[in-house]
Design a protein around this motif. Structure first.
Motif, mmCIF file in Angstrom:
data_model
loop_
_atom_site.group_PDB
_atom_site.id
_atom_site.type_symbol
_atom_site.label_atom_id
_atom_site.label_comp_id
_atom_site.label_asym_id
_atom_site.label_seq_id
_atom_site.Cartn_x
_atom_site.Cartn_y
_atom_site.Cartn_z
ATOM 1 N N ALA A 186 24.516 36.130 8.307
ATOM 2 C CA ALA A 186 25.220 36.803 7.990
ATOM 3 C C ALA A 186 26.326 36.036 6.376
ATOM 4 C CB ALA A 186 26.541 37.385 9.114
ATOM 5 N N ILE A 195 32.233 36.152 -1.219
ATOM 6 C CA ILE A 195 32.493 36.978 -0.547
ATOM 7 C C ILE A 195 33.615 36.344 1.277
ATOM 8 C CG2 ILE A 195 32.769 38.968 1.626
ATOM 9 C CD1 ILE A 195 30.271 40.086 0.145
ATOM 10 N N LEU A 200 34.017 38.949 8.388
ATOM 11 C CA LEU A 200 33.195 39.364 9.413
ATOM 12 C C LEU A 200 33.779 39.103 11.077
ATOM 13 C CD1 LEU A 200 29.861 38.613 8.083
ATOM 14 C CD2 LEU A 200 31.112 40.674 8.144
ATOM 15 N N LEU A 203 34.722 41.752 13.369
ATOM 16 C CA LEU A 203 33.444 42.251 13.859
ATOM 17 C C LEU A 203 32.643 42.386 15.165
ATOM 18 C CD1 LEU A 203 31.627 45.246 13.358
ATOM 19 C CD2 LEU A 203 30.870 43.968 10.979
ATOM 20 N N ASP B 76 26.429 58.241 6.252
ATOM 21 C CA ASP B 76 25.408 58.159 4.747
ATOM 22 C C ASP B 76 24.980 59.585 3.567
ATOM 23 O OD1 ASP B 76 27.043 55.725 5.330
ATOM 24 O OD2 ASP B 76 25.625 54.736 4.623
ATOM 25 N N ALA B 99 27.335 50.976 2.462
ATOM 26 C CA ALA B 99 26.232 50.867 2.561
ATOM 27 C C ALA B 99 26.209 51.406 0.486
ATOM 28 C CB ALA B 99 25.227 51.546 3.052
ATOM 29 N N LEU B 117 35.644 48.080 7.464
ATOM 30 C CA LEU B 117 34.921 47.110 8.463
ATOM 31 C C LEU B 117 34.918 46.539 9.196
ATOM 32 C CD1 LEU B 117 31.683 45.551 7.363
ATOM 33 C CD2 LEU B 117 33.680 43.180 6.823
ATOM 34 N N CYS B 134 37.783 47.353 2.741
ATOM 35 C CA CYS B 134 37.230 46.894 1.191
ATOM 36 C C CYS B 134 37.330 48.129 0.735
ATOM 37 C CB CYS B 134 35.698 46.720 1.456
ATOM 38 S SG CYS B 134 35.243 45.667 3.154
ATOM 39 N N MET B 160 37.222 45.285 -3.732
ATOM 40 C CA MET B 160 35.607 44.438 -4.174
ATOM 41 C C MET B 160 34.582 45.513 -4.439
ATOM 42 S SD MET B 160 33.980 43.684 -0.514
ATOM 43 C CE MET B 160 34.939 42.469 -0.057
ATOM 44 N N GLU B 163 28.463 46.392 -5.193
ATOM 45 C CA GLU B 163 27.557 45.684 -5.547
ATOM 46 C C GLU B 163 28.290 45.031 -3.857
ATOM 47 O OE1 GLU B 163 26.766 42.657 -7.370
ATOM 48 O OE2 GLU B 163 24.362 42.610 -7.074
ATOM 49 N N GLN B 164 29.001 44.184 -4.169
ATOM 50 C CA GLN B 164 29.772 43.117 -3.450
ATOM 51 C C GLN B 164 29.740 44.122 -1.866
ATOM 52 O OE1 GLN B 164 33.691 41.322 -5.020
ATOM 53 N NE2 GLN B 164 32.856 39.033 -4.269
ATOM 54 N N LYS B 166 27.842 46.096 -0.611
ATOM 55 C CA LYS B 166 26.761 46.932 -0.177
ATOM 56 C C LYS B 166 26.460 45.155 0.324
ATOM 57 C CE LYS B 166 25.446 49.702 -3.357
ATOM 58 N NZ LYS B 166 24.337 50.713 -4.665
ATOM 59 N N ALA B 167 25.920 44.292 -0.060
ATOM 60 C CA ALA B 167 26.370 42.829 0.229
ATOM 61 C C ALA B 167 27.012 42.320 1.530
ATOM 62 C CB ALA B 167 26.864 41.999 -0.612
ATOM 63 N N LEU B 168 28.149 42.933 1.833
ATOM 64 C CA LEU B 168 29.253 42.337 2.859
ATOM 65 C C LEU B 168 28.285 43.469 4.158
ATOM 66 C CD1 LEU B 168 31.484 41.513 4.421
ATOM 67 C CD2 LEU B 168 32.903 44.069 3.252
ATOM 68 N N HIS B 169 28.133 44.787 4.255
ATOM 69 C CA HIS B 169 27.675 46.188 5.366
ATOM 70 C C HIS B 169 26.203 44.790 4.976
ATOM 71 C CE1 HIS B 169 25.412 49.595 6.182
ATOM 72 N NE2 HIS B 169 26.385 49.202 6.820
ATOM 73 N N VAL B 170 25.064 44.637 4.149
ATOM 74 C CA VAL B 170 23.507 43.604 4.617
ATOM 75 C C VAL B 170 24.375 42.391 5.538
ATOM 76 C CG1 VAL B 170 21.951 41.686 4.267
ATOM 77 C CG2 VAL B 170 22.671 43.984 2.738
ATOM 78 N N ALA B 171 25.772 41.336 5.016
ATOM 79 C CA ALA B 171 26.174 40.754 6.396
ATOM 80 C C ALA B 171 26.170 41.342 7.358
ATOM 81 C CB ALA B 171 27.378 39.324 5.886
ATOM 82 N N ALA B 172 27.403 42.246 7.402
ATOM 83 C CA ALA B 172 27.796 42.248 8.668
ATOM 84 C C ALA B 172 26.330 43.668 9.427
ATOM 85 C CB ALA B 172 28.442 44.009 8.544
ATOM 86 N N ILE B 173 25.558 43.253 8.790
ATOM 87 C CA ILE B 173 24.315 43.722 9.387
ATOM 88 C C ILE B 173 23.718 42.458 10.996
ATOM 89 C CG2 ILE B 173 21.933 44.644 9.712
ATOM 90 C CD1 ILE B 173 23.225 46.686 7.718
#
Lengths: 263, 263
Positions: A186, A195, A200, A203, B76, B99, B117, B134, B160, B163-164, B166-173
């Motif tokens: 992450a 970022i 995070l 979370l 979504d 996302a 988040l 965000c 943000m 794009e940022q 969405k990347a944060l969302h990936v990091a959160a996953i």
């Protein structure tokens, strides 16, 4: 007026080792009413706390002969060699390793295991009373002594076989080492897009707390859990690092599979 | 004696949705001095809190026309359809999805994003003040209004790009969904050996807290981190479930690789 003197017999402990587990164990026994550390045997004084240094000795040759329990808190692969050097054959020797069978100490008839299930960080205090302590001993009387010792510092004492303890260690690797590795992934994604990773933290903490109320299988959320393939594909495009892209795919597929969703 | 009356203009909010995010947002605005929820538009009254039901309506046809911000807190894939039904073109409409790009609302000139988040569990209270919010908006004045609204409930407000986010969302996953999946694997290993999973709770919590002090890459421990191949092989033997065996191998290899260790 009468004054009543009660003679309490404290369990005397020697800790062999000066690493993370050794120093946290030492701290746990500090000011304890039922057990006391009479000696710490460690090659490296540097890593011992100021207090521990007062009872420290550098060599096993100088080890005290009259303690009740000798706790071998050294790294897994050092256990056989250090155990070999331990000459007090009539004394109870226990190791603190999750992954190591009790029989790694098989030259000692009075052997056991005293395994604290926790991740220790140098200098970061932990509340030992909530740490699970897993015990095993070759002889019943030794097991009873270990229980008494464990109860002195923790409210969570478990008796388990070497096999169960090894399985618990595997589970701990999934729960701790692997989840930490996911945090690292992450952070890498955050770095790719400038970022701040601190975003995070809440979370991560909430996710860890959630499973105290809900089994993890029920607590699972996210696009893979929902079978949301569009989002999964979009995410793979966003991840710049190829290894991380691959890990994202593999775990997503495992989650899809677990919940009967299809790619 | 004088009595001074101060007229405070509160930001009025309509929440569209009745799921997890909607109800947690509703709770966050409850008793707030700077913002108030004037209406909740939700198909399902069942999932709304008792308090939210008092201002609830079931249909977008009955939506109030004079609120400042309309928060679309739906899943979504429902965003495009519900946004299409939202006819107040001169009103600020924001979605709450990590996302989804802001342009999913492109028919609305006054559009934005208000993404909290966090992982929300029905019925489990969260402290909104520490949740990262965000924000994004098409127009500068709208962004300022969203900042005011966000500051009313959280101390952590970030601007943000899509794009940022969405990347944060990936990091959160990685940080949340995938770490939870690791907890689930740990529970499965526990079940294979009749070990109570609760034993791992303190370890999981400590692992999550550790990275508030140490970057995860430095906090990494375990046999793969040490390059301890013997333990890795022994662990694979212990894991009975084949998928879990495979996951154990893959992540261990990734950790070995990260720290320059060899299989």
């Amino acid at each position: 007026m009468h004054t009543l003197f009660v003679l309490l017999s404290m369990i005397s402990v020697v800790i062999i080792g000066s690493g993370n587990v050794a120093s946290h164990l030492f701290e746990a026994f500090k000011n304890n009413k039922e057990a006391t550390v009479v000696q710490v045997v460690g090659r490296s004084e540097v890593s011992l706390s100021e207090y521990a240094k007062q009872v420290a000795t550098a060599s096993l040759d100088n080890i005290t002969h009259n303690a009740d329990v000798y706790i071998l808190a050294v790294s897994d692969n050092a256990i056989p060699a250090v155990a070999k050097q331990f000459k007090l054959k009539d004394k109870l020797l226990v190791h603190t390793s999750g992954a190591t069978s009790m029989d790694a100490l098989k030259d000692h008839s009075k052997r056991g295991v005293f395994y604290p299930l926790q991740t220790f960080t140098k200098g970061k205090k932990v509340d030992f009373s909530s740490i699970a302590l897993c015990l095993e001993a070759q002889e019943q009387t030794d097991l009873e002594l270990l229980q008494q010792l464990a109860n002195a510092i923790s409210k969570k004492v478990y008796l388990m076989s070497s096999e169960q303890r090894k399985a618990l260690h595997v589970a701990a690797i999934f729960a701790s080492n692997f989840s930490n590795f996911m945090y690292a992934k992450a952070e890498e994604v955050c770095q790719e897009y400038q970022i701040p990773f601190e975003m995070l933290h809440p979370l991560i903490l909430e996710t860890a707390k959630k499973i105290e109320q809900l089994p993890p299988k029920e607590a699972q959320t996210g696009p893979a859990r929902r079978g949301d393939i569009t989002t999964l594909e979009a995410h793979k495009e966003l991840i710049k690092n190829n290894t991380n892209k691959e890990i994202y795919s593999l775990i997503s597929e495992a989650i899809l599979h677990t919940y009967g969703k299809k790619l």
